[in-house]
Design a protein around this motif. Sequence first.
Motif, PDB file in Angstrom:
ATOM      1  N   GLU A 240       0.682  -1.337   0.007  1.00  0.00           N
ATOM      2  CA  GLU A 240      -0.034   0.073   0.033  1.00  0.00           C
ATOM      3  C   GLU A 240       0.814   1.327  -0.139  1.00  0.00           C
ATOM      4  O   GLU A 240       0.589   2.189  -0.761  1.00  0.00           O
TER       5      GLU A 240
ATOM      6  N   LYS B  56       2.420   1.899  -3.395  1.00  0.00           N
ATOM      7  CA  LYS B  56       1.297   2.475  -4.530  1.00  0.00           C
ATOM      8  C   LYS B  56       1.177   3.927  -4.106  1.00  0.00           C
ATOM      9  O   LYS B  56       1.085   4.542  -4.924  1.00  0.00           O
TER      10      LYS B  56
ATOM     11  N   ASP C  89       2.108   7.133  -6.787  1.00  0.00           N
ATOM     12  CA  ASP C  89       1.099   8.108  -6.939  1.00  0.00           C
ATOM     13  C   ASP C  89       1.281   9.438  -6.586  1.00  0.00           C
ATOM     14  O   ASP C  89       0.582  10.302  -6.464  1.00  0.00           O
TER      15      ASP C  89
END
Length: 72
Positions: free
Chosen positions: A40, A43, A47
């Motif tokens: 997580e 990611k 981003d």
Amino acid sequence: MVVVLPFCRSLSPVQLQAMIIRCDTLTDEHKAHMCIRIAEADKKLIDGGDEHLQLMDVLSYSSQTMHGQKGA
């Protein structure tokens, strides 16, 4: 105050996951939750998330998990 060890900056998410998987003191369930947390954070970094905040999140979650403060 939280101290981040310099070696943490040179570890890739894959290397950190490999270290967790080899750990004999954690249950498989804890290992899975910690690896999910790393994924997580990875990611969020892709981003555009803040590297320092993601590192702090993963390390604090891992510390709490290893010391039994969080259930899997």
